[in-house]
Design an enzyme around this catalytic site. Sequence first.
Site, PDB file in Angstrom:
ATOM      1  N   LYS A  76     -31.383  32.583  88.587  1.00  0.00           N
ATOM      2  CA  LYS A  76     -30.790  33.820  88.076  1.00  0.00           C
ATOM      3  C   LYS A  76     -31.804  34.612  87.265  1.00  0.00           C
ATOM      4  O   LYS A  76     -31.806  35.843  87.290  1.00  0.00           O
ATOM      5  CB  LYS A  76     -29.550  33.504  87.235  1.00  0.00           C
ATOM      6  CG  LYS A  76     -28.391  32.922  88.043  1.00  0.00           C
ATOM      7  CD  LYS A  76     -27.207  32.595  87.150  1.00  0.00           C
ATOM      8  CE  LYS A  76     -26.064  32.012  87.966  1.00  0.00           C
ATOM      9  NZ  LYS A  76     -24.909  31.646  87.106  1.00  0.00           N
ATOM     10  N   ASP A  99     -32.667  24.928  78.365  1.00  0.00           N
ATOM     11  CA  ASP A  99     -31.276  24.498  78.386  1.00  0.00           C
ATOM     12  C   ASP A  99     -30.869  24.170  76.951  1.00  0.00           C
ATOM     13  O   ASP A  99     -31.340  23.188  76.373  1.00  0.00           O
ATOM     14  CB  ASP A  99     -31.130  23.264  79.282  1.00  0.00           C
ATOM     15  CG  ASP A  99     -29.689  22.782  79.409  1.00  0.00           C
ATOM     16  OD1 ASP A  99     -28.805  23.352  78.723  1.00  0.00           O
ATOM     17  OD2 ASP A  99     -29.445  21.831  80.172  1.00  0.00           O
ATOM     18  N   ASN A 126     -30.898  35.427  71.497  1.00  0.00           N
ATOM     19  CA  ASN A 126     -29.642  36.059  71.881  1.00  0.00           C
ATOM     20  C   ASN A 126     -28.642  35.082  72.488  1.00  0.00           C
ATOM     21  O   ASN A 126     -27.429  35.283  72.371  1.00  0.00           O
ATOM     22  CB  ASN A 126     -29.941  37.176  72.890  1.00  0.00           C
ATOM     23  CG  ASN A 126     -28.749  37.532  73.749  1.00  0.00           C
ATOM     24  OD1 ASN A 126     -27.813  38.184  73.304  1.00  0.00           O
ATOM     25  ND2 ASN A 126     -28.764  37.076  75.005  1.00  0.00           N
ATOM     26  N   TYR A 213     -16.132  29.649  66.509  1.00  0.00           N
ATOM     27  CA  TYR A 213     -17.209  30.584  66.848  1.00  0.00           C
ATOM     28  C   TYR A 213     -17.749  31.255  65.582  1.00  0.00           C
ATOM     29  O   TYR A 213     -18.960  31.351  65.378  1.00  0.00           O
ATOM     30  CB  TYR A 213     -16.691  31.636  67.825  1.00  0.00           C
ATOM     31  CG  TYR A 213     -17.693  32.735  68.115  1.00  0.00           C
ATOM     32  CD1 TYR A 213     -18.705  32.548  69.050  1.00  0.00           C
ATOM     33  CD2 TYR A 213     -17.626  33.967  67.450  1.00  0.00           C
ATOM     34  CE1 TYR A 213     -19.630  33.550  69.318  1.00  0.00           C
ATOM     35  CE2 TYR A 213     -18.552  34.963  67.705  1.00  0.00           C
ATOM     36  CZ  TYR A 213     -19.538  34.760  68.647  1.00  0.00           C
ATOM     37  OH  TYR A 213     -20.456  35.750  68.893  1.00  0.00           O
ATOM     38  N   LYS A 217     -21.727  30.978  63.657  1.00  0.00           N
ATOM     39  CA  LYS A 217     -22.573  32.104  63.242  1.00  0.00           C
ATOM     40  C   LYS A 217     -22.791  32.111  61.721  1.00  0.00           C
ATOM     41  O   LYS A 217     -23.859  32.491  61.235  1.00  0.00           O
ATOM     42  CB  LYS A 217     -21.921  33.419  63.676  1.00  0.00           C
ATOM     43  CG  LYS A 217     -21.783  33.591  65.188  1.00  0.00           C
ATOM     44  CD  LYS A 217     -23.148  33.669  65.863  1.00  0.00           C
ATOM     45  CE  LYS A 217     -23.025  34.007  67.336  1.00  0.00           C
ATOM     46  NZ  LYS A 217     -24.347  34.088  68.002  1.00  0.00           N
TER      47      LYS A 217
END
Length: 345
Positions: A76, A99, A126, A213, A217
């Site tokens: 990809k 990975d 990112n 989540y 962060k």
Amino acid sequence: MTGSRDLEPSQVPFFPNVFFNNQFKAKPQWPGKDANLTGQTAIVTGSNVGMGYEAALQLLGLKLSHLILAVRSVEKGQHAASQMREKYPYAKIDVWAIDLFSYDSIQAFAKKADVELSRIDIVILNAGRARFEYHKVDRTGHEESFQVNYLSTILLLILLLPVLKAKRTAGRPAHVTIASAALTLDAKFIHRGKTPLFPALDAPENFDRDDSYRVGKLLAQMFLWNLVDYVSADDVIVNLADPAFVRGTDFARDLKGSAVVRTLFGLFGLIAGRSPKLGASCYIDAVVNKGKESHGCFLMSWKAHPFPPLLYTTEGKAVTQRVWEETLAEFEFAGARQKIESMKA
């Protein structure tokens, strides 16, 4: 120099107001006409799709000379690279495998960067993961979003720091920005009192589809709070950038439920979501527009923003220290503490 920890604590009496201001009222800060990355090398993780892909394109648009697409699927990644080469034939674009479910892969990537690159100017971390149900990474035993959004991202950062210091251009610091989220300002983090902390975050019964989540962060903000005491902005500028809620990034690809739920989520994205181009501009602003003044900053709405209030409290500082120590213990196999200490030399 004023980092986010030196600002007055963020006060969020009603988070929807923050969301509205961030999504619709903040003014983008695009690079100036004189911005030119000729001769520079950049690494972008998760860069075959979404904001990573768009951030890579924007760097190339600023005449970046060498781009490393750090991706899990090389196939990809090569497809993305071929599209970029058609538009920017002058640039050297390489695809490297990484990975984030594998510590061995992360170590191999950092070693490859050290051996094969003579110069590194920009790193955009990112790559991230949002899961709506509990999943464990078999190779590490950690919950998947905690693994990718915090542990693996921070391990890669630690391993790259000495490399960046050694390979920066003389007299100019390298830049690293880590994907963050305004949602940290609304994190509940109800298990923050647990000692040790990391096993509690891995426990299936503690998984929260929303807060897990946010906590991942938030942990990166806590780590950065301490990291700036070891890393000089003269060597490497490290900051966090919030791209806000962005449509078209497959964020909800794991969302279970009826077609109606998925459709409503998609419609909300179309109405309220930033475009990938606008979201990725927050990363570009962080590594191109911002300088030493952004070291240790949480950048939201294209400007420095305080951390969540918890971090400024006595309790929060204790949790922040626990996160620091447990992180370094997790990465003892990679010599993490020694690498961070070496940044002071």
